[in-house]
Design a protein around this motif. Structure first.
Motif, mmCIF file in Angstrom:
data_model
loop_
_atom_site.group_PDB
_atom_site.id
_atom_site.type_symbol
_atom_site.label_atom_id
_atom_site.label_comp_id
_atom_site.label_asym_id
_atom_site.label_seq_id
_atom_site.Cartn_x
_atom_site.Cartn_y
_atom_site.Cartn_z
ATOM 1 N N TYR A 198 42.849 32.718 -39.033
ATOM 2 C CA TYR A 198 43.800 33.484 -39.839
ATOM 3 C C TYR A 198 44.788 34.224 -38.932
ATOM 4 O O TYR A 198 45.983 34.297 -39.222
ATOM 5 N N ALA A 199 44.301 34.752 -37.812
ATOM 6 C CA ALA A 199 45.182 35.450 -36.874
ATOM 7 C C ALA A 199 46.260 34.505 -36.349
ATOM 8 O O ALA A 199 47.427 34.889 -36.227
ATOM 9 N N LYS A 200 45.881 33.266 -36.051
ATOM 10 C CA LYS A 200 46.866 32.279 -35.588
ATOM 11 C C LYS A 200 47.935 32.050 -36.648
ATOM 12 O O LYS A 200 49.129 31.983 -36.343
ATOM 13 N N LYS A 201 47.509 31.924 -37.902
ATOM 14 C CA LYS A 201 48.463 31.720 -39.000
ATOM 15 C C LYS A 201 49.374 32.937 -39.168
ATOM 16 O O LYS A 201 50.570 32.793 -39.418
ATOM 17 N N MET A 202 48.795 34.116 -39.016
ATOM 18 C CA MET A 202 49.598 35.335 -39.154
ATOM 19 C C MET A 202 50.608 35.462 -38.015
ATOM 20 O O MET A 202 51.733 35.905 -38.231
ATOM 21 N N VAL A 203 50.218 35.080 -36.810
ATOM 22 C CA VAL A 203 51.159 35.113 -35.678
ATOM 23 C C VAL A 203 52.330 34.180 -35.978
ATOM 24 O O VAL A 203 53.500 34.561 -35.793
ATOM 25 N N GLU A 204 52.050 32.979 -36.448
ATOM 26 C CA GLU A 204 53.125 32.032 -36.781
ATOM 27 C C GLU A 204 53.983 32.559 -37.927
ATOM 28 O O GLU A 204 55.210 32.451 -37.894
ATOM 29 N N PHE A 205 53.341 33.119 -38.942
ATOM 30 C CA PHE A 205 54.073 33.693 -40.069
ATOM 31 C C PHE A 205 54.988 34.818 -39.586
ATOM 32 O O PHE A 205 56.154 34.907 -39.966
ATOM 33 N N GLY A 206 54.472 35.664 -38.701
ATOM 34 C CA GLY A 206 55.274 36.755 -38.152
ATOM 35 C C GLY A 206 56.453 36.250 -37.349
ATOM 36 O O GLY A 206 57.562 36.785 -37.441
ATOM 37 N N ARG A 207 56.229 35.196 -36.577
ATOM 38 C CA ARG A 207 57.334 34.610 -35.808
ATOM 39 C C ARG A 207 58.398 34.064 -36.748
ATOM 40 O O ARG A 207 59.593 34.234 -36.506
ATOM 41 N N ASP A 208 57.968 33.397 -37.817
ATOM 42 C CA ASP A 208 58.917 32.887 -38.812
ATOM 43 C C ASP A 208 59.693 34.028 -39.465
ATOM 44 O O ASP A 208 60.913 33.928 -39.659
ATOM 45 N N LEU A 209 59.000 35.102 -39.794
ATOM 46 C CA LEU A 209 59.677 36.254 -40.400
ATOM 47 C C LEU A 209 60.733 36.822 -39.469
ATOM 48 O O LEU A 209 61.852 37.131 -39.883
ATOM 49 N N MET A 210 60.374 36.960 -38.211
ATOM 50 C CA MET A 210 61.314 37.552 -37.255
ATOM 51 C C MET A 210 62.495 36.632 -36.979
ATOM 52 O O MET A 210 63.579 37.113 -36.667
ATOM 53 N N ARG A 211 62.298 35.336 -37.130
ATOM 54 C CA ARG A 211 63.407 34.384 -36.990
ATOM 55 C C ARG A 211 64.228 34.309 -38.270
ATOM 56 O O ARG A 211 65.331 33.786 -38.265
ATOM 57 N N GLY A 212 63.658 34.779 -39.365
ATOM 58 C CA GLY A 212 64.350 34.741 -40.652
ATOM 59 C C GLY A 212 64.253 33.411 -41.350
ATOM 60 O O GLY A 212 65.024 33.127 -42.256
ATOM 61 N N GLY A 213 63.281 32.582 -40.995
ATOM 62 C CA GLY A 213 63.199 31.248 -41.578
ATOM 63 C C GLY A 213 61.955 31.007 -42.396
ATOM 64 O O GLY A 213 61.381 29.939 -42.352
ATOM 65 N N VAL A 214 61.515 31.987 -43.177
ATOM 66 C CA VAL A 214 60.290 31.840 -43.957
ATOM 67 C C VAL A 214 60.581 31.165 -45.285
ATOM 68 O O VAL A 214 61.452 31.595 -46.023
ATOM 69 N N GLU A 215 59.845 30.100 -45.580
ATOM 70 C CA GLU A 215 59.995 29.407 -46.868
ATOM 71 C C GLU A 215 59.049 29.957 -47.908
ATOM 72 O O GLU A 215 59.386 30.145 -49.033
ATOM 73 N N GLY A 216 57.802 30.206 -47.537
ATOM 74 C CA GLY A 216 56.803 30.778 -48.446
ATOM 75 C C GLY A 216 56.623 32.224 -48.117
ATOM 76 O O GLY A 216 57.207 32.755 -47.186
ATOM 77 N N TRP A 217 55.773 32.920 -48.846
ATOM 78 C CA TRP A 217 55.620 34.339 -48.579
ATOM 79 C C TRP A 217 54.320 34.692 -47.874
ATOM 80 O O TRP A 217 54.124 35.816 -47.503
ATOM 81 N N GLY A 218 53.432 33.739 -47.680
ATOM 82 C CA GLY A 218 52.161 34.058 -47.044
ATOM 83 C C GLY A 218 51.904 33.183 -45.848
ATOM 84 O O GLY A 218 52.631 32.229 -45.590
ATOM 85 N N PRO A 219 50.837 33.476 -45.108
ATOM 86 C CA PRO A 219 50.518 32.706 -43.915
ATOM 87 C C PRO A 219 50.296 31.225 -44.209
ATOM 88 O O PRO A 219 50.529 30.399 -43.360
ATOM 89 N N GLY A 220 49.878 30.898 -45.420
ATOM 90 C CA GLY A 220 49.702 29.501 -45.774
ATOM 91 C C GLY A 220 50.977 28.846 -46.237
ATOM 92 O O GLY A 220 51.026 27.638 -46.485
ATOM 93 N N GLY A 221 52.046 29.632 -46.407
ATOM 94 C CA GLY A 221 53.342 29.103 -46.817
ATOM 95 C C GLY A 221 53.477 28.899 -48.309
ATOM 96 O O GLY A 221 54.413 28.301 -48.771
ATOM 97 N N THR A 222 52.527 29.443 -49.079
ATOM 98 C CA THR A 222 52.610 29.309 -50.527
ATOM 99 C C THR A 222 52.462 30.654 -51.174
ATOM 100 O O THR A 222 51.896 31.578 -50.618
ATOM 101 N N ALA A 223 52.962 30.733 -52.385
ATOM 102 C CA ALA A 223 52.847 31.978 -53.143
ATOM 103 C C ALA A 223 51.524 32.026 -53.868
ATOM 104 O O ALA A 223 50.826 31.105 -53.989
#
Length: 122
Positions: free
Chosen positions: A97-122
């Motif tokens: 889960y930490a790995k997914k959160m790190v990737e999610f955080g990187r996506d957020l900081m880049r501004g390129g998030v498609e989904g809203w959670g670490p799994g990429g789905t709502a």
């Protein structure tokens, strides 16, 4: 149901305000945002729904901040960088889960998030 986190250019919906309760009211286990004092079931449903949506929105936003912090802590450019195992331990997550959160955080900081959670789905 709570709305997913908006994309970069979409405005955030503002949920009902979460009002802080006085200390004496918060110490009463039966007291919860004054819901117990609402007699009308329609009004109770409306206020409880507002609170539910507000808590969901707050939780979604907090997860975003967790993810960004995890990504920053895992940044290889930091001299005090943490491993995903260290981040997982601090946040009480699994390492996966930490790995997914790190990737999610990187996506957020880049501004390129498609989904809203670490799994990429709502």
């Amino acid at each position: 149901m709570a709305e997913p986190t908006p994309r970069r250019n979409e405005p955030r919906l503002r949920p009902a305000p979460l009002l802080f309760e006085p200390a004496e009211a918060a110490s009463d286990p039966e007291h919860f945002f004054d819901l117990e004092s609402i007699d009308d079931p329609r009004a109770l449903l409306a206020r409880a729904t507002e609170l539910t949506l507000a808590f969901r929105a707050a939780a979604d936003r907090a997860v975003e901040f967790q993810a960004m912090a995890a990504a920053q802590l895992a940044d290889p450019r930091r001299f005090d960088r943490l491993t995903t195992a260290d981040i997982a331990e601090r946040a009480e997550w699994t390492e996966d889960y930490a790995k997914k959160m790190v990737e999610f955080g990187r996506d957020l900081m880049r501004g390129g998030v498609e989904g809203w959670g670490p799994g990429g789905t709502a």
